[in-house]
Design a protein around this motif. Structure first.
Motif, mmCIF file in Angstrom:
data_model
loop_
_atom_site.group_PDB
_atom_site.id
_atom_site.type_symbol
_atom_site.label_atom_id
_atom_site.label_comp_id
_atom_site.label_asym_id
_atom_site.label_seq_id
_atom_site.Cartn_x
_atom_site.Cartn_y
_atom_site.Cartn_z
ATOM 1 N N GLU A 1 -3.454 -2.875 -6.126
ATOM 2 C CA GLU A 1 -4.074 -4.164 -6.429
ATOM 3 C C GLU A 1 -3.430 -5.282 -5.607
ATOM 4 O O GLU A 1 -4.109 -6.172 -5.077
ATOM 5 C CB GLU A 1 -3.948 -4.461 -7.925
ATOM 6 C CG GLU A 1 -4.753 -3.517 -8.807
ATOM 7 C CD GLU A 1 -4.640 -3.880 -10.276
ATOM 8 O OE1 GLU A 1 -3.965 -4.904 -10.580
ATOM 9 O OE2 GLU A 1 -5.206 -3.156 -11.112
ATOM 10 N N ASP B 1 -12.097 2.993 -4.164
ATOM 11 C CA ASP B 1 -13.275 2.160 -3.930
ATOM 12 C C ASP B 1 -13.945 2.692 -2.660
ATOM 13 O O ASP B 1 -13.964 2.049 -1.607
ATOM 14 C CB ASP B 1 -12.865 0.691 -3.763
ATOM 15 C CG ASP B 1 -14.068 -0.241 -3.675
ATOM 16 O OD1 ASP B 1 -15.213 0.255 -3.753
ATOM 17 O OD2 ASP B 1 -13.861 -1.462 -3.505
ATOM 18 N N TYR C 1 0.833 -1.214 0.000
ATOM 19 C CA TYR C 1 0.000 0.000 0.000
ATOM 20 C C TYR C 1 0.862 1.256 0.000
ATOM 21 O O TYR C 1 0.612 2.200 -0.771
ATOM 22 C CB TYR C 1 -0.924 -0.039 1.210
ATOM 23 C CG TYR C 1 -1.475 1.296 1.640
ATOM 24 C CD1 TYR C 1 -2.408 1.985 0.869
ATOM 25 C CD2 TYR C 1 -1.050 1.878 2.842
ATOM 26 C CE1 TYR C 1 -2.910 3.204 1.270
ATOM 27 C CE2 TYR C 1 -1.549 3.096 3.246
ATOM 28 C CZ TYR C 1 -2.476 3.764 2.460
ATOM 29 O OH TYR C 1 -2.966 4.979 2.861
ATOM 30 N N GLU D 1 -7.565 -2.396 5.253
ATOM 31 C CA GLU D 1 -8.347 -2.559 4.031
ATOM 32 C C GLU D 1 -9.114 -1.281 3.686
ATOM 33 O O GLU D 1 -9.220 -0.893 2.511
ATOM 34 C CB GLU D 1 -9.326 -3.727 4.162
ATOM 35 C CG GLU D 1 -10.095 -3.986 2.871
ATOM 36 C CD GLU D 1 -11.136 -5.075 2.989
ATOM 37 O OE1 GLU D 1 -11.885 -5.269 2.002
ATOM 38 O OE2 GLU D 1 -11.222 -5.712 4.048
ATOM 39 N N VAL E 1 -6.658 1.041 2.116
ATOM 40 C CA VAL E 1 -6.311 0.617 0.765
ATOM 41 C C VAL E 1 -7.469 0.900 -0.198
ATOM 42 O O VAL E 1 -7.270 1.408 -1.306
ATOM 43 C CB VAL E 1 -5.944 -0.875 0.748
ATOM 44 C CG1 VAL E 1 -5.726 -1.356 -0.688
ATOM 45 C CG2 VAL E 1 -4.694 -1.125 1.583
ATOM 46 N N ARG E 2 -8.684 0.584 0.223
ATOM 47 C CA ARG E 2 -9.856 0.836 -0.627
ATOM 48 C C ARG E 2 -10.025 2.332 -0.893
ATOM 49 O O ARG E 2 -10.390 2.736 -1.997
ATOM 50 C CB ARG E 2 -11.106 0.290 0.057
ATOM 51 C CG ARG E 2 -11.087 -1.216 0.293
ATOM 52 C CD ARG E 2 -11.373 -1.984 -0.969
ATOM 53 N NE ARG E 2 -11.514 -3.419 -0.697
ATOM 54 C CZ ARG E 2 -11.758 -4.333 -1.614
ATOM 55 N NH1 ARG E 2 -11.886 -3.977 -2.879
ATOM 56 N NH2 ARG E 2 -11.868 -5.613 -1.296
ATOM 57 N N THR F 1 -7.124 -8.819 1.863
ATOM 58 C CA THR F 1 -8.340 -9.643 1.887
ATOM 59 C C THR F 1 -8.026 -11.090 2.242
ATOM 60 O O THR F 1 -8.889 -11.807 2.752
ATOM 61 C CB THR F 1 -9.050 -9.590 0.523
ATOM 62 O OG1 THR F 1 -8.105 -9.911 -0.515
ATOM 63 C CG2 THR F 1 -9.625 -8.206 0.275
ATOM 64 N N THR G 1 -4.575 -4.877 -2.011
ATOM 65 C CA THR G 1 -5.962 -5.315 -1.813
ATOM 66 C C THR G 1 -6.049 -6.826 -1.733
ATOM 67 O O THR G 1 -6.745 -7.390 -0.871
ATOM 68 C CB THR G 1 -6.841 -4.798 -2.967
ATOM 69 O OG1 THR G 1 -6.736 -3.372 -3.048
ATOM 70 C CG2 THR G 1 -8.291 -5.190 -2.762
#
Length: 647
Positions: free
Chosen positions: A85, A113, A79, A104, A107-108, A92, A88
């Motif tokens: 990508e 996102d 990150y 998370e 990162v999102r 997960t 992520t």
């Protein structure tokens, strides 16, 4: 031996001595390169020292075993290095836990996102009993995520509406709330919140002077943008004094600040100075790069400056290269703006019909390029040619219909593109085409998992105006779908009742109680004021009234108008006597007045001949004939009555 070294390493490890921990790990790994625990501790030490690239290299050399045992650390290193990508996927797969959820969400957020990030922050906020120290950070991050959702065009997922008293005590939350207002276009409210955030930060006792300066910089940069939007350029000049570009460490913030400073100083008078100023700051990379909506505007300003200095070929090359790397057709704003700048460069500074003659042929080669299509449509509409604009859109829609790609079909029925077409249909009064277009779009989106509610509602409302029972039934199904998505939506209930009332009243009678009563709807209406104001005319009647008013201004003068009209002295005769009554026949020609007396023999004969009902004189008739007529008749008789004789 290795176990004893690790034990001594862990005993000496402390939060303030990460460098020494790193040296001990390297000593252990020099003897045993595959020591998983030593590798794990080395990675943690490197992350503590902000040496993220080295930590990522350690993971690469350690292999999959290290990535699995230290999945959270691997995700964090990825990150921080901008490999979103990879981060992520790693986070997960990491073990579930509160730390993993926090990472998370970060990162999102960085991967844009925002919907998933908002969901994670909401889940973390539900359990704050044993984590009360996280409440403030979660609140700050939630407000920031909502601002990004608004900027991205997903306002339906925004959770925050009002600031609480606790929110207003934190300059971070107040600043993020101001960003949310900026995203909504509410710049006045944003200005108030930014001023408050600035005051809270300056008076904070928890921050050192260095920390205050670092926190005030982005607030000032945002203030500058708001003041430019509000047109307060003098105040923007004052804010410029608080912004030092050299002191901004983040390249993304530096890029934005530089862009806004250039615009605030109005250097556009000399396009070459503007071009140089906008290209001074290097681009941000990796985890410090701009968000899409920021990058779109910065790139747009850069291309605009290129066009001002007539770098047309350069813009064509750069935009064509960027477009070749993006999927087409696309509804992405950044992609379509590249097409717009490409078209502007092709026009080479021309506008109107001249620009259209250069750009329209490009659409024949790229019929599914929406940015180019909308540029051509805008030029047609600007020239008053809505029919050609409609034809251009319909040609593109036919090209998309022939494609078997599901992506192309979603573009063909995109709400934005169809709204442009429907607006053009409305200008030409094509009601049937509007109803057909919206019905086709609704039929497509009903089979998709995420149908745009605005388009479905517009299609259902359009079908309500049809007299066809099949259209009314289709409208009822659409409104029923909307009601299932949102049970509190009264519009969908009202539309469903309106569509089914003439088809099956018993089916909707039970739902009438969900609608507000007539007395509730008109409770705040002043009937007396409406009666005194009169009835507002419709568009057609208003146009007729305007025409009648225009005609009334051109009416003929009445018999009393001339008497009341004031006459300027310059138009009065020299012998005018205001005490003397003017001749009532002064408007008639002299020969038509009753006081007229012809002079001479010919004048009296002419007057006698013109007397209505008087005797007719043959001499007068002959006198009235023209010399040409007399000669023609006389010549004919002379020729006819001439006697034959010797030659």
């Amino acid at each position: 031996m290795v176990a004893q070294s690790l034990a001594s390493l862990l005993q000496r490890a402390s939060i303030d001595d990460h460098e020494e921990v790193l040296q001990s790990c390297n000593a252990v790994l020099a003897k045993s390169k595959s020591d998983l625990k030593a590798q794990h501790i080395k990675v943690i030490a490197l992350l503590k020292l902000d040496r993220y690239e080295e930590a990522l290299k350690t993971f690469q050399s350690g292999g999959s075993a290290l990535k699995q045992s230290a999945a959270l650390e691997y995700a964090y290193a990825s990150y921080k290095c901008g490999n979103l990508e990879q981060a992520t996927e790693a986070v997960t797969q990491a073990a579930a836990g509160r730390g993993a959820s926090h990472l998370e969400a970060q990162v999102r957020y960085r991967a844009e996102d925002f919907k998933r990030a908002a969901e994670l922050y909401e889940q973390l906020s539900r359990d704050t009993t044993s984590h009360s120290h996280e409440i403030n950070d979660l609140n700050i991050n939630s407000w920031a995520t909502d601002a990004q959702l608004q900027w991205k065009g997903e306002p339906e997922f925004v959770r925050h509406n009002r600031l609480s008293r606790e929110d207003l005590e934190s300059f971070e939350t107040t600043y993020n709330a101001a960003c949310l207002n900026i995203a909504k276009g509410e710049f006045k409210q944003a200005e108030v919140l930014l001023n408050r955030a600035q005051n809270i930060c300056r008076t904070s006792e928890d921050l050192s002077p260095e920390d205050k300066a670092a926190e005030l910089l982005p607030i000032s940069v945002q203030q500058l943008y708001v003041l430019i939007q509000l047109g307060k350029l003098e105040e923007a000049e004052a804010v410029l004094k608080d912004i030092s570009i050299d002191n901004i460490s983040e390249l993304s913030t530096k890029k934005i600040a530089s862009n806004n400073i250039v615009l605030a100083r109005q250097t556009a008078a000399n396009p070459y100075i503007l071009y140089k100023a906008l290209h001074n700051t290097p681009d941000a990379t990796k985890n410090d790069r701009l968000f899409d909506f920021q990058d779109r505007d910065i790139v747009g300003n850069s291309h605009a400056a290129d066009l001002l200095v007539q770098k047309y070929d350069g813009v064509i090359r750069s935009t064509s290269r960027a477009l070749s790397q993006r999927p087409t057709p696309s509804t992405d704003a950044a992609t379509n703006l590249l097409s717009v700048y490409n078209a502007a460069a092709q026009a080479r500074g021309q506008i109107g019909q001249k620009a259209l003659s250069q750009i329209a042929p490009l659409l024949e080669r790229r019929p599914t390029d929406l940015g180019l299509l909308l540029t051509v449509v805008q030029l047609y509409v600007g020239n008053g040619n809505t029919t050609s604009a409609i034809t251009a859109i319909e040609r593109t829609l036919r090209s998309l219909e022939e494609s078997i790609s599901e992506t192309d079909q979603s573009v063909r029925f995109s709400p934005g593109l169809l709204s442009v077409l429907v607006s053009l249909y409305q200008l030409e009064g094509r009601k049937l085409q509007i109803r057909t277009t919206l019905a086709q779009a609704a039929a497509y989106w009903r089979s998709q998992p995420q149908a745009p509610a605005s388009l479905i509602r517009a299609a259902a409302a359009s079908l309500l105006h049809s007299e066809d029972r099949a259209d009314l039934a289709a409208a009822g199904e659409l409104f029923s779908t909307l009601h299932k998505q949102d049970a509190d939506d009264r519009v969908s209930v009202a539309g469903y009742v309106a569509s089914q009332a003439t088809l099956n009243y018993a089916q909707v009678e039970s739902q009438l109680d969900q609608l507000p009563s007539v007395s509730e709807l008109i409770g705040d209406i002043d009937v007396s004021a409406l009666e005194s104001a009169g009835i507002a005319p419709s568009a057609s009647s208003a146009a007729a009234a305007a025409a009648a008013f225009a005609g009334a201004r051109k009416r003929a003068a009445g018999p009393d108008d001339r008497a009341n009209k004031r006459v300027r002295k310059s138009r009065l005769p020299k012998d005018f006597d205001p005490a003397k009554k003017p001749d009532p026949e002064r408007w008639l020609p002299i020969r038509d007045r009753s006081s007229y007396r012809p002079k001479g023999k010919k004048g009296k004969q002419r007057a006698a001949a013109l007397t209505q009902g008087g005797p007719v004189s043959e001499k007068a008739e002959k006198a009235e004939e023209s010399p040409a007529q007399q000669q023609k008749v006389g010549g004919s008789n002379a020729k006819k009555n001439k006697k034959k004789g010797k030659r």
